[in-house]
Write a protein that holds these residues in place. Sequence first.
Motif, PDB file in Angstrom:
ATOM      1  N   ARG A 154      -3.669   0.490  15.599  1.00 27.56           N
ATOM      2  CA  ARG A 154      -3.791   2.069  14.911  1.00 27.56           C
ATOM      3  C   ARG A 154      -3.664   3.250  15.789  1.00 27.56           C
ATOM      4  NH1 ARG A 154      -1.273   2.747   9.943  1.00 27.56           N
ATOM      5  NH2 ARG A 154      -1.365   1.128   8.274  1.00 27.56           N
ATOM      6  N   PRO A 194       0.942  -1.514   0.417  1.00 24.24           N
ATOM      7  CA  PRO A 194       0.283   0.000   0.026  1.00 24.24           C
ATOM      8  C   PRO A 194       0.658   1.506  -0.196  1.00 24.24           C
ATOM      9  CG  PRO A 194      -0.874  -1.809   1.474  1.00 24.24           C
ATOM     10  CD  PRO A 194       0.713  -1.453   1.460  1.00 24.24           C
ATOM     11  N   HIS A 231      -5.222  -1.623   1.017  1.00 18.90           N
ATOM     12  CA  HIS A 231      -4.790  -1.743   2.024  1.00 18.90           C
ATOM     13  C   HIS A 231      -4.363  -3.551   1.920  1.00 18.90           C
ATOM     14  CE1 HIS A 231      -6.389   0.417   5.313  1.00 18.90           C
ATOM     15  NE2 HIS A 231      -7.374   0.648   4.372  1.00 18.90           N
ATOM     16  N   HIS A 290      -4.794  -6.228   2.954  1.00 19.02           N
ATOM     17  CA  HIS A 290      -5.743  -8.134   2.775  1.00 19.02           C
ATOM     18  C   HIS A 290      -6.048  -8.023   1.041  1.00 19.02           C
ATOM     19  CE1 HIS A 290      -4.486  -9.538   6.656  1.00 19.02           C
ATOM     20  NE2 HIS A 290      -5.122  -9.127   6.995  1.00 19.02           N
ATOM     21  N   ARG A 310     -12.050 -10.299   5.503  1.00 20.65           N
ATOM     22  CA  ARG A 310     -10.582  -9.214   4.632  1.00 20.65           C
ATOM     23  C   ARG A 310     -10.584 -10.161   3.488  1.00 20.65           C
ATOM     24  NH1 ARG A 310      -8.046  -4.400   7.812  1.00 20.65           N
ATOM     25  NH2 ARG A 310      -7.581  -4.229   6.038  1.00 20.65           N
ATOM     26  N   THR A 351       1.452 -10.574   5.877  1.00 19.47           N
ATOM     27  CA  THR A 351       0.835  -9.654   5.867  1.00 19.47           C
ATOM     28  C   THR A 351      -0.208  -9.714   7.208  1.00 19.47           C
ATOM     29  OG1 THR A 351      -1.773  -9.199   4.400  1.00 19.47           O
ATOM     30  CG2 THR A 351      -1.666 -11.090   5.079  1.00 19.47           C
ATOM     31  N   TYR A 361      -2.032  -3.122   7.434  1.00 19.36           N
ATOM     32  CA  TYR A 361      -0.766  -2.779   6.382  1.00 19.36           C
ATOM     33  C   TYR A 361      -1.597  -1.630   5.570  1.00 19.36           C
ATOM     34  CZ  TYR A 361       2.655  -5.677   7.442  1.00 19.36           C
ATOM     35  OH  TYR A 361       3.637  -6.719   8.514  1.00 19.36           O
ATOM     36  N   GLY A 362      -2.111  -0.917   4.994  1.00 21.96           N
ATOM     37  CA  GLY A 362      -3.110  -0.275   4.116  1.00 21.96           C
ATOM     38  C   GLY A 362      -2.631   2.062   4.364  1.00 21.96           C
ATOM     39  N   ARG A 363      -2.917   2.390   3.645  1.00 20.66           N
ATOM     40  CA  ARG A 363      -3.851   4.059   4.763  1.00 20.66           C
ATOM     41  C   ARG A 363      -4.310   3.922   3.513  1.00 20.66           C
ATOM     42  NH1 ARG A 363       1.178   7.703   3.129  1.00 20.66           N
ATOM     43  NH2 ARG A 363       1.727   6.512   4.807  1.00 20.66           N
ATOM     44  N   ASP A 412      -7.593   3.708   0.992  1.00 24.55           N
ATOM     45  CA  ASP A 412      -8.446   2.959   1.028  1.00 24.55           C
ATOM     46  C   ASP A 412      -7.715   1.234  -0.199  1.00 24.55           C
ATOM     47  OD1 ASP A 412     -10.967   3.775   1.455  1.00 24.55           O
ATOM     48  OD2 ASP A 412     -10.214   5.238  -0.735  1.00 24.55           O
ATOM     49  N   THR A 459       0.583   6.682  -1.313  1.00 21.38           N
ATOM     50  CA  THR A 459      -0.320   6.266  -1.032  1.00 21.38           C
ATOM     51  C   THR A 459      -0.159   4.988  -2.642  1.00 21.38           C
ATOM     52  OG1 THR A 459      -1.800   6.344   0.348  1.00 21.38           O
ATOM     53  CG2 THR A 459      -2.595   4.346  -1.045  1.00 21.38           C
TER      54      THR A 459
END
Length: 287
Positions: A95, A28, A69, A71, A120, A59, A63-65, A67, A36
């Motif tokens: 987070r 991500p 991610h 998964h 997810r 994973t 892990y993401g930001r 929209d 991103t």
Amino acid sequence: MTAADGGDFLLGGDLRVNRLGFGAMRLPVGTFDGPTRTPENGIAVLRRAVELGVNHIDTAGFYGRDDVHAHELIREALSPYASDLVIATKVGPLRGPDGYPSGEATPDQLRGLVEEDLRRLGVDRLDLVYLRVGGRGGPGGQSIAERFAVLAGLREEGLIRHLGVSNVDAAQLAEARAIAPVAAVQNHFHVQYGDDSGLLAQCTELGIAFVPFFPLGGGDRPLDKDRLAKVGARHDATPEQVALAWLLASSPVMLAIPGTGSLNHLEDNIAAAGVHLTEDDLADLTS
């Protein structure tokens, strides 16, 4: 060259994985503070990783930001999943307001995190779930028994196949093993950061997978690439390829999971499976 050229390992006694896998953290975003990346980029990297023989993907739900991610990228890129694909995830970190996974889930929150990962990723059972402890600090200093017991209960229910622990010391590993079998340990470790060499030796003796995070340096432990380059010159290999080859040579239970959001870097990482270090190389890297 494919990931299979790096050898394989029987994870948990029943899941055969290639020892050179893939970490999804950088799909991500390149760094927590970086921009991103597009979903299309992550999907392309994941599909190419599998084409190159990767069948172990690491994973986490955090892990993401925005929209994008990890998964959801994994599910879109690879579902329906191949029968030999092993997806490992981590639960525990939460987070904070700054976006960093600096908080820790209570025992009562762990079931919800596992159920969210199931939904997810689009699976009925998670192959491997690590209890990640310690926030952004180092291992040790707290009991993990109550939280690990929750995951052990979910394993008994059939929601989890194998359990792991992450960012732990020897005492915490022993605490977990007294509750349920531990298939893998994931700690900070690389060719120039070996504080957990004793824990690696214990995992080697017990047949527990050791899966280092930041295998190519990271956090406050970057790689000294000049030193690695001297060995790499003997093999026409990059410093990063030497670092990965060293990991694979260090123990038969070592599973490397370098992560990247770049197709070119992915190809370079997989090519490390063909770098075979000599005794002189290993001595030069550890002296």
